[in-house]
Write an enzyme that holds these catalytic residues in place. Sequence first.
Site, PDB file in Angstrom:
ATOM      1  N   HIS A  36       0.822  -1.221   0.000  1.00 11.47           N
ATOM      2  CA  HIS A  36       0.000   0.000   0.000  1.00 11.47           C
ATOM      3  C   HIS A  36       0.850   1.263   0.000  1.00 11.47           C
ATOM      4  O   HIS A  36       0.504   2.275   0.605  1.00 11.47           O
ATOM      5  CB  HIS A  36      -0.952   0.010   1.200  1.00 11.47           C
ATOM      6  CG  HIS A  36      -1.925  -1.129   1.215  1.00 11.47           C
ATOM      7  ND1 HIS A  36      -3.079  -1.141   0.470  1.00 11.47           N
ATOM      8  CD2 HIS A  36      -1.893  -2.315   1.884  1.00 11.47           C
ATOM      9  CE1 HIS A  36      -3.726  -2.278   0.669  1.00 11.47           C
ATOM     10  NE2 HIS A  36      -3.023  -3.011   1.517  1.00 11.47           N
ATOM     11  N   ASN A  70     -10.056  -3.373   2.186  1.00 11.72           N
ATOM     12  CA  ASN A  70      -9.795  -3.245   0.760  1.00 11.72           C
ATOM     13  C   ASN A  70     -11.088  -2.942   0.024  1.00 11.72           C
ATOM     14  O   ASN A  70     -12.159  -2.860   0.631  1.00 11.72           O
ATOM     15  CB  ASN A  70      -9.182  -4.542   0.205  1.00 11.72           C
ATOM     16  CG  ASN A  70      -7.742  -4.747   0.640  1.00 11.72           C
ATOM     17  OD1 ASN A  70      -6.963  -3.807   0.693  1.00 11.72           O
ATOM     18  ND2 ASN A  70      -7.396  -5.991   0.941  1.00 11.72           N
ATOM     19  N   TYR A  94       0.695  -4.642  11.374  1.00  7.25           N
ATOM     20  CA  TYR A  94       0.501  -3.260  10.930  1.00  7.25           C
ATOM     21  C   TYR A  94       1.109  -2.257  11.907  1.00  7.25           C
ATOM     22  O   TYR A  94       1.844  -1.344  11.507  1.00  7.25           O
ATOM     23  CB  TYR A  94      -0.990  -2.979  10.717  1.00  7.25           C
ATOM     24  CG  TYR A  94      -1.455  -3.405   9.344  1.00  7.25           C
ATOM     25  CD1 TYR A  94      -1.961  -2.495   8.435  1.00  7.25           C
ATOM     26  CD2 TYR A  94      -1.373  -4.741   8.949  1.00  7.25           C
ATOM     27  CE1 TYR A  94      -2.372  -2.874   7.176  1.00  7.25           C
ATOM     28  CE2 TYR A  94      -1.778  -5.141   7.690  1.00  7.25           C
ATOM     29  CZ  TYR A  94      -2.273  -4.201   6.811  1.00  7.25           C
ATOM     30  OH  TYR A  94      -2.666  -4.592   5.559  1.00  7.25           O
TER      31      TYR A  94
END
Length: 486
Positions: free
Chosen positions: A56, A129, A339
């Site tokens: 990303h 997403n 993350y």
Amino acid sequence: MDKDKKGLTTSWGAPVGDNQNSMTAGSRGPTLIQDVHLLEKLAHFNRERVPERVVHAKGAGAHGYFEVTNDLSSFTKADFLSEVGKRTPVFTRFSTVAGELGSADTVRDPRGFAVKFYTEAGNYDLVGNNTPVFFIRDAIKFPDFIHTQKRDPKTHLKNPTAVWDFWSLSPESLHQVTILMSDRGIPATFRHMHGFGSHTFKWVNNKGEAVWVKYHFKTEQGIKNLAPDTAAEIAGVNPDYHTEDLFNAIEQGDFPSWKLCVQIMPLEDADTYRFDPFDVTKVWSQKDYPLIEVGRMVLDRNPDNYFAEVEQATFSPGSFVPGVEASPDKMLQGRLFAYADAHRYRVGTNHNLLPINRPQSGVSHYQRDGQMRSDNNGGGSVYYEPNSFGGPEESPQHKLASFEVTGSAGSMAYSHDDHYTQAGDLYRLMSKEEQARLIENIVGAMKPVARDDIKIRQIGHFLKADAELGSRIAEGLGLTEQIDFK
């Protein structure tokens, strides 16, 4: 100098007398090391880029708000969903997955759809997403999968053989591959695509009662996609097409919006549903669990500074607020760590102190020190817990809901392995024209694969999803005679 005009200063606030000429020993002499303004400018310039995101990396973002339109407080105690009409500020980032910072916006790739809700109980990040499913369902496979999407370490080129080799050996990917190769694989803009939380989450209400939930952001602009030839042309002419479109739409007052809906599943249904509800490669049928409207998200303000707000924005699916919790989804469980850890590496351990990430509710904790500490580091307040000096304490009413765990510890696979029904159903839902374009896209993507055995193995998966789909792909690749259609 105009008295209202601010004078240029160094980073430490001293006035700059000359910003055009470096200090030298004479007009032709070497530059002097005592020119600290020059040294500071060059040193800062060398460090202006933080490491790009591993995935990303290329993205665009915008500010806005989320407004509740339907009271679902019987299902969750989340404060930002507590009453109809309540508005919560949000920051949303859209992105491609595999490309680098300079890559084109209009490639065939899933799009990231991440929303940060600045709630009164802390930040809540919904990191999904534009597709309701994913390629894999266990985080242990994620590094290998992303390696196939990145550049070959020898050629430094994208490697279709690696992509399809991995997919053909990971049949759980078939549903997402079918979506990716369909018309929706290349959205026309970020504004004209849906968004999904993708994972299953848990909602808990004030009584401690829990349900499973899935999030769906439905674009109010309508779905629009790009044909591959058009997307390729745009990629060459304007690789920042989607970024530009989002910025210009908001700048012109054409504010994009999405309706947020959820599917809600009673806890006990998880044990009897025909697909594992925590398997992120599968969807819940909307006939079984209809969409329920929650609210509306509107993006109405562009960032003032891309780096400060879009590049330094950090999202983690583990940033929960009371009323929202994790599920046993194996992919989600891995992302809860990965993350936030990526942000600690990329932006710094104190990334949540940056204005774009800072909770508007404020924070009270005992974390201290670390690079880029930009506040007073807790001052002289107490720095440990428990303590006898009135420091912040836990709130027992916000303990996570308990859940039952059974079985033996070990490396366990999902118990459900039907990877073909939903992919086949998706193909059969398409019009004849959509089916033809899907097959054309798959054949075009598989032709560069170096080995026929990989192609044949992947065709076998398509055949199991739908016999017509598989046979048409085999025909397109010229492999009909090598396929066992029994």
